[in-house]
Design a protein around this motif. Structure first.
Motif, PDB file in Angstrom:
ATOM      1  N   LYS A 563      57.170 103.208  88.786  1.00 35.72           N
ATOM      2  CA  LYS A 563      56.126 102.175  88.668  1.00 35.72           C
ATOM      3  C   LYS A 563      56.790 100.820  88.459  1.00 35.72           C
ATOM      4  O   LYS A 563      57.839 100.721  87.823  1.00 35.72           O
ATOM      5  N   ARG A 564      56.140  99.789  88.972  1.00 36.12           N
ATOM      6  CA  ARG A 564      56.668  98.433  88.811  1.00 36.12           C
ATOM      7  C   ARG A 564      56.218  97.849  87.476  1.00 36.12           C
ATOM      8  O   ARG A 564      55.201  98.246  86.910  1.00 36.12           O
ATOM      9  N   GLU A 565      56.990  96.879  87.000  1.00 42.45           N
ATOM     10  CA  GLU A 565      56.587  96.077  85.833  1.00 42.45           C
ATOM     11  C   GLU A 565      55.365  95.249  86.228  1.00 42.45           C
ATOM     12  O   GLU A 565      55.341  94.630  87.307  1.00 42.45           O
ATOM     13  N   THR A 566      54.332  95.241  85.382  1.00 41.63           N
ATOM     14  CA  THR A 566      53.109  94.510  85.722  1.00 41.63           C
ATOM     15  C   THR A 566      52.961  93.193  84.968  1.00 41.63           C
ATOM     16  O   THR A 566      52.037  92.420  85.249  1.00 41.63           O
ATOM     17  N   ASN A 567      53.821  92.919  83.986  1.00 38.89           N
ATOM     18  CA  ASN A 567      53.878  91.569  83.419  1.00 38.89           C
ATOM     19  C   ASN A 567      54.517  90.639  84.449  1.00 38.89           C
ATOM     20  O   ASN A 567      55.228  91.082  85.367  1.00 38.89           O
ATOM     21  N   THR A 568      54.288  89.367  84.308  1.00 32.32           N
ATOM     22  CA  THR A 568      54.946  88.374  85.157  1.00 32.32           C
ATOM     23  C   THR A 568      55.724  87.398  84.279  1.00 32.32           C
ATOM     24  O   THR A 568      55.532  87.339  83.063  1.00 32.32           O
ATOM     25  N   MET A 569      56.603  86.647  84.937  1.00 31.54           N
ATOM     26  CA  MET A 569      57.423  85.678  84.203  1.00 31.54           C
ATOM     27  C   MET A 569      56.576  84.470  83.814  1.00 31.54           C
ATOM     28  O   MET A 569      55.584  84.160  84.469  1.00 31.54           O
ATOM     29  N   PRO A 570      56.979  83.745  82.748  1.00 29.43           N
ATOM     30  CA  PRO A 570      56.239  82.548  82.337  1.00 29.43           C
ATOM     31  C   PRO A 570      56.510  81.392  83.293  1.00 29.43           C
ATOM     32  O   PRO A 570      57.455  81.415  84.086  1.00 29.43           O
ATOM     33  N   GLN A 571      55.682  80.347  83.197  1.00 29.11           N
ATOM     34  CA  GLN A 571      55.823  79.189  84.081  1.00 29.11           C
ATOM     35  C   GLN A 571      57.194  78.543  83.945  1.00 29.11           C
ATOM     36  O   GLN A 571      57.710  77.953  84.891  1.00 29.11           O
ATOM     37  N   TRP A 572      57.797  78.624  82.747  1.00 28.92           N
ATOM     38  CA  TRP A 572      59.110  78.013  82.531  1.00 28.92           C
ATOM     39  C   TRP A 572      60.174  78.554  83.482  1.00 28.92           C
ATOM     40  O   TRP A 572      61.160  77.883  83.767  1.00 28.92           O
ATOM     41  N   ALA A 573      59.985  79.804  83.962  1.00 24.95           N
ATOM     42  CA  ALA A 573      61.054  80.464  84.711  1.00 24.95           C
ATOM     43  C   ALA A 573      61.485  79.645  85.932  1.00 24.95           C
ATOM     44  O   ALA A 573      62.656  79.319  86.096  1.00 24.95           O
ATOM     45  N   GLY A 574      60.526  79.320  86.790  1.00 25.19           N
ATOM     46  CA  GLY A 574      60.881  78.614  88.022  1.00 25.19           C
ATOM     47  C   GLY A 574      61.374  77.208  87.814  1.00 25.19           C
ATOM     48  O   GLY A 574      62.128  76.670  88.636  1.00 25.19           O
ATOM     49  N   SER A 575      60.957  76.590  86.698  1.00 24.55           N
ATOM     50  CA  SER A 575      61.351  75.193  86.466  1.00 24.55           C
ATOM     51  C   SER A 575      62.673  75.081  85.724  1.00 24.55           C
ATOM     52  O   SER A 575      63.111  73.981  85.427  1.00 24.55           O
ATOM     53  N   CYS A 576      63.316  76.211  85.430  1.00 28.90           N
ATOM     54  CA  CYS A 576      64.590  76.165  84.701  1.00 28.90           C
ATOM     55  C   CYS A 576      65.779  75.825  85.591  1.00 28.90           C
ATOM     56  O   CYS A 576      66.809  75.399  85.078  1.00 28.90           O
ATOM     57  N   TRP A 577      65.628  76.014  86.893  1.00 31.53           N
ATOM     58  CA  TRP A 577      66.830  75.908  87.726  1.00 31.53           C
ATOM     59  C   TRP A 577      66.590  75.178  89.053  1.00 31.53           C
ATOM     60  O   TRP A 577      67.484  75.132  89.899  1.00 31.53           O
ATOM     61  N   TYR A 578      65.424  74.586  89.232  1.00 29.95           N
ATOM     62  CA  TYR A 578      65.085  73.970  90.519  1.00 29.95           C
ATOM     63  C   TYR A 578      66.073  72.888  90.937  1.00 29.95           C
ATOM     64  O   TYR A 578      66.300  72.652  92.125  1.00 29.95           O
ATOM     65  N   TYR A 579      66.670  72.207  89.959  1.00 33.24           N
ATOM     66  CA  TYR A 579      67.626  71.143  90.260  1.00 33.24           C
ATOM     67  C   TYR A 579      68.809  71.678  91.055  1.00 33.24           C
ATOM     68  O   TYR A 579      69.428  70.941  91.841  1.00 33.24           O
ATOM     69  N   LEU A 580      69.143  72.952  90.886  1.00 28.27           N
ATOM     70  CA  LEU A 580      70.240  73.558  91.647  1.00 28.27           C
ATOM     71  C   LEU A 580      69.814  73.860  93.077  1.00 28.27           C
ATOM     72  O   LEU A 580      70.570  73.656  94.030  1.00 28.27           O
ATOM     73  N   ARG A 581      68.600  74.340  93.241  1.00 24.98           N
ATOM     74  CA  ARG A 581      68.136  74.693  94.585  1.00 24.98           C
ATOM     75  C   ARG A 581      67.974  73.458  95.470  1.00 24.98           C
ATOM     76  O   ARG A 581      68.145  73.532  96.683  1.00 24.98           O
TER      77      ARG A 581
END
Length: 949
Positions: A563-581
């Motif tokens: 079974k997959r994990e059904t929680n999702t990551m918080p909004q902070w996740a994607g904004s932690c590293w965008y400067y690198l992308r």
């Protein structure tokens, strides 16, 4: 025969662009000089009035130059020509400048005029650095996962993907309308699988390093929203979004071990060019402290041991003899074991009440302390005395061990609690001057008293607090009662949300064993499934549990059911590293190419509001350090320089008070209470008298004048689209920079933007000339080809020096003032050499790029000025060439005049004869001769006659 000179006038003919999307370029045509409109000096140049001096309508005044034609034209030019695109491969021998805005959340409300403040600042810096020869990386993207979009989806039944794309489109259109020089080819959104593939990849690296784990911890649970909330999302016990009740509830959650990096996060702040206030906020949030962790044996009321040990953390080991009770947090893991049967009901009731409070509420120093006795006791190892164990919500389970030794004589919170519940207060520290008020807690250093026990063998009487603490810690370690300990207030990062709209975790759980298995990296991205029902389940289970066919899966390696994990990551996740992308946005093989990261990193300037400068930047710094440790990035820190822009508040609101009978009451009256109602007063009914605002019709009634943060609820939001439509984008940009220092909060004023709009209109007319009789402008300028005077060169180069310095120091308001001074001076010139106007247009371009591009084109240039060299000030024109020249009449000094060093005798005499003080000696007199020594003296010799004194 006299040769007739030619004047170049540039006309723009609307010729369709060829397939290669070449820009519409001006044709250069030559006309005899008589065809160029003569410059007309009139009040319009200053006031915005018509050339004939007649008053214009308000709408005509506001459109004092054709911005509605100019601005769209140049926005199309930049887009069609990809003017600001930074190629994937750049000349790395050139210096780089990476400037970044804080990742915006694209809300349905769109931008208000507060948002462009920081964006305009970064755009000015970006344009300036391009013109200084830098490779400039200036991208834009969207932090688009999160609770607001999900709540809107629940309320409307619209998929969050749909609303998010719509919101992004609106934000993008608004930003483009303001002329920001973003590289739109690098645009990112955290909701795109191509992006969050690498967010999931970073999570797998954290898991490999043991920095991601699961634990059952107390969390902020919001039943109405059906999700866990971060501390900053809870205000006064309710959710920030919607105002729903929030309770503390133990749940199994994903957690990131940010505490493993606490010391590095603290130490590396030192070398960053950040505001000291933000550094201090991060230091306080990390909260490093040195102290001791010691154990108290739990006993019953008779002193018999119950087989339990209670660990406490203290930074004041020296005060151990003054510990008269212990306090544990309501969520302490041993709470049920510590609670006696007689106290069980009271403790459970108190624990329930505490679960409804946020950590901020619980630790508020002004809040009245509450607690309940556990029914158990502990033995103080230093004194051998039995002391009670209490439960109180001012102690947090997330800090230290979740328990403290309370020393009421030397801690304000403990003192307040002890007085309320009649617990003994024992003083163990005397101030050095021994003149302390014994009725209050003494929290400073001093000399130890009442701190000796022969049975325990510990005696610290007469020692300083520091020496006493050291001796106590040694005694604790030697006797097995405790140890020295470094602690942090920083808690591990709760990294799971019971939401749909977020990044899925790339892990599965085997059905037969429950074992957690990370997905192989070649299985990424794990794409978020589509759902029609986003509503909370009501059970605490995340909405993704409804995606049954997605949840049921197999282990891609072993083929076993899972079974997959059904929680999702918080909004902070994607904004932690965008400067690198942004450095390498199209890379499908790696998060970022190593060579590109080495060239572009770190971010040179990061501009954003202070509200997220602690948590967002702390989380980003944590992830960056992890990526540094595994060799993905080459720098220890992501953001070298941080600038926090202030807020733009709504226009000033005026409030009057009324008593219960409905009569107006002056705001300065004594005893304004809740019995008085408030009433907004329109600005047109208000006037200022001295330092106060009063009602025009009744000046005895003072009003409260205050500007508030822009919000839909107050109805004070100013839409930038409306401002751009009425005044133009350049006016909005210029006004936001001119309002005051970037870092300060400012109050919006429509009158203020009208002022900078008039300045731009004056600049337009200075270079283009006055309008034609029909109100339009001929294509061309009034620039001449002659050599500039020394006065003109001094004015220009002083402006260059000032504007350059102020841009570098982000003092944009004073840079604009310097350009205003230049325009004022230029209006006094008879001729306007092209060699002076062109550098000024380049100075203006970072601030008002649309107008500057148009003027540059009219001055005869076929390419954009975006990459023209920014003017350099020449030192020889920065020196003050004015000198004070003494003037003598018949050998007697009668006054002085201010002249230039190269001033001629005739000019010196003209200035002297115009001087109010000197003219009375000269006018009407016969001058025999003049003796002039340049730079030294002017002596006027009159015919022999009595000179009045």
């Amino acid at each position: 025969m006299q040769t007739q000179t030619q004047t170049r006038v540039t006309l723009r003919f609307q010729v369709p662009s060829p397939a290669a999307h070449r820009p519409l370029l001006p044709f250069v045509v030559f006309f005899p000089p008589r065809r160029r409109p003569a410059r007309v000096r009139c009040s319009a140049a200053v006031s915005g009035g018509s050339p004939g001096g007649k008053a214009q309508s308000q709408a005509q005044q506001r459109k004092a130059y054709p911005f509605d034609e100019v601005e769209p034209r140049w926005q199309r030019y930049w887009e069609e020509n990809c003017t600001f695109r930074m190629p994937d491969e750049v000349d790395t021998s050139k210096p780089k400048y990476y400037i970044l805005d804080m990742f915006p959340y694209p809300s349905g409300a769109g931008l208000h005029v507060g948002h462009p403040l920081g964006y305009t600042a970064t755009d000015i810096l970006s344009r300036y650095k391009r013109m200084k020869g830098f490779n400039v990386l200036h991208p834009m993207g969207w932090d688009a996962f999160g609770l607001p979009a999900e709540q809107y989806a629940i309320e409307t039944g619209t998929h969050p993907k749909v609303t998010t794309k719509c919101n992004i489109k609106r934000f993008r259109t608004q930003l483009k309308s303001l002329g920001f020089s973003y590289d739109w080819e690098r645009e990112l959104s955290t909701t795109e699988p191509e992006y969050y593939k690498w967010t999931q990849w970073i999570f797998l690296q954290l898991l490999k390093k043991g920095l991601a784990y699961q634990a059952e911890i107390p969390v902020n649970w919001c039943p109405a929203l059906g999700t866990v909330l971060a501390n900053e999302e809870v205000v006064n016990g309710v959710s920030e979004r919607g105002g729903h009740p929030v309770v503390r509830k133990p749940m199994r959650q994903w957690i990131l071990k940010i505490t493993a990096y606490a010391n590095r996060l603290l130490e590396d702040l030192h070398d960053l060019d950040w505001p000291e206030s933000i550094k201090e906020m991060q230091r306080n949030w990390i909260g490093r402290s040195e102290g001791a962790e010691l154990e108290f044996s739990v006993v019953d009321s008779q002193g018999c041991e119950k087989g339990l040990k209670l660990s406490v953390y203290t930074t004041r080991a020296d005060t151990i003899f003054g510990a008269t009770f212990l306090v544990v947090a309501p969520e302490h893991i041993l709470l049920s074991s510590l609670t006696s049967e007689a106290q069980h009901e009271k403790v459970e009731h108190y624990r329930e009440l505490a679960s409804r409070k946020s950590d901020l509420e619980r630790t508020d120093l002004q809040k009245e302390k509450t607690g309940v006795f556990s029914g158990s006791y502990a033995m103080n190892p230093a004194t051998g005395e039995v002391i009670p164990i209490w439960i109180a919500d001012y102690v947090l389970g997330s800090y230290g061990t979740g328990a403290i030794m309370a020393v009421p004589a030397h801690d304000s919170r403990d003192h307040e609690f002890a007085l309320k519940y009649n617990i003994p207060v024992i003083r163990v520290v005397n101030g050095i001057d021994r003149s302390n008020d014994v009725s209050k807690p003494y929290i400073d250093d001093g000399i130890m008293i009442n701190s000796s026990n022969s049975l325990s063998g510990l005696d610290i009487n007469g020692l300083s607090c520091k020496d006493a603490a050291s001796k106590v810690i040694s005694w604790l370690e030697n006797t097995g009662h405790g140890t020295k300990k470094v602690n942090y207030k920083l808690r591990d990062w709760l990294f799971a949300r019971q939401r749909y709209w977020g990044e899925p975790f790339p892990v599965i759980y085997l059905d037969d064993s429950g074992e957690l298995v990370p997905l192989p990296e070649n299985e990424l991205p794990l794409v978020l499934p589509d759902l029609d029902d986003f509503n909370p389940t009501g059970t605490g289970e995340p909405p993704l549990t409804k995606a049954i066919s997605w949840v049921k899966t197999v282990d891609p390696i072993s083929g076993r059911p899972a079974k997959r994990e059904t929680n999702t990551m918080p909004q902070w996740a994607g904004s932690c590293w965008y400067y690198l992308r942004f450095m390498d946005p199209k890379n499908s093989k790696a998060l970022v190419d190593k060579d590109k990261e080495r060239y572009w990193g770190p971010v040179d300037v990061y501009v954003g509001g202070a509200e997220h400068s602690v948590l967002h930047l702390l989380y980003a710094r944590f992830w960056h350090k992890v990526l540094y440790d595994i060799g993905v990035v080459s720098t220890k820190e992501p953001f070298q320089c941080l600038i926090n822009q202030g807020l733009i508040l709504g226009e000033v609101e005026y409030t009057a008070y009324k008593d219960q009978e409905g009569r107006l009451v002056s705001a300065d009256s004594v005893g304004i209470t809740d019995n008085h109602s408030q009433e907004r007063v329109p600005a047109e009914k208000v006037m200022k008298v001295g330092d106060f605002y009063v009602i025009k019709d009744n000046p005895t009634i003072r009003l409260v004048a205050r500007a508030y943060k822009m919000s839909k609820s107050r109805g004070n939001v100013i839409n930038p689209d409306d401002v751009v439509s009425e005044y133009g984008a350049d006016s909005l940009r210029l006004y936001e920079m001119f309002m005051g220092p970037l870092r300060d909060s400012k109050t919006w004023s429509t009158g203020g933007i009208e002022g900078v709009h008039r300045f731009l209109a004056r600049t337009w007319r200075l270079i283009v000339g006055p309008p034609l009789p029909d109100g339009s402008y001929s294509y061309g300028t009034v620039a001449t080809d002659g050599e500039p005077t020394s006065e003109q060169l001094r004015a220009l180069h002083r402006c260059i020096a000032k504007v350059s310095e102020e841009i570098e120091e982000t003092r944009f308001n004073t840079g604009i003032s310097a350009m205003m001074e230049f325009v004022n001076a230029a209006y006094k010139w008879d001729k306007h050499p092209k060699s002076v106007l062109e550098p000024f247009v380049l100075l203006l371009s970072p601030f008002a790029p649309h107008m500057a591009e148009e003027l540059w084109s009219r001055l005869g240039h076929q390419e954009s000025l975006a990459y023209e060299q920014f003017p350099e000030a020449k030192s020889e024109f920065l020196k003050d060439s004015n000198i004070v020249l003494p003037v003598q009449i018949n050998g007697k000094t009668r006054g002085t005049i201010l002249v230039e060093e190269e001033c001629s005798e005739n000019d010196a005499f003209r200035l002297a004869s115009q001087d109010e003080k000197l003219s009375k000696y000269i006018w009407g007199k016969t001058i025999r001769k003049k003796i002039y020594v340049p730079g030294r003296i002017l002596n006027v010799i009159l015919e022999h006659q009595k000179v009045s004194s």
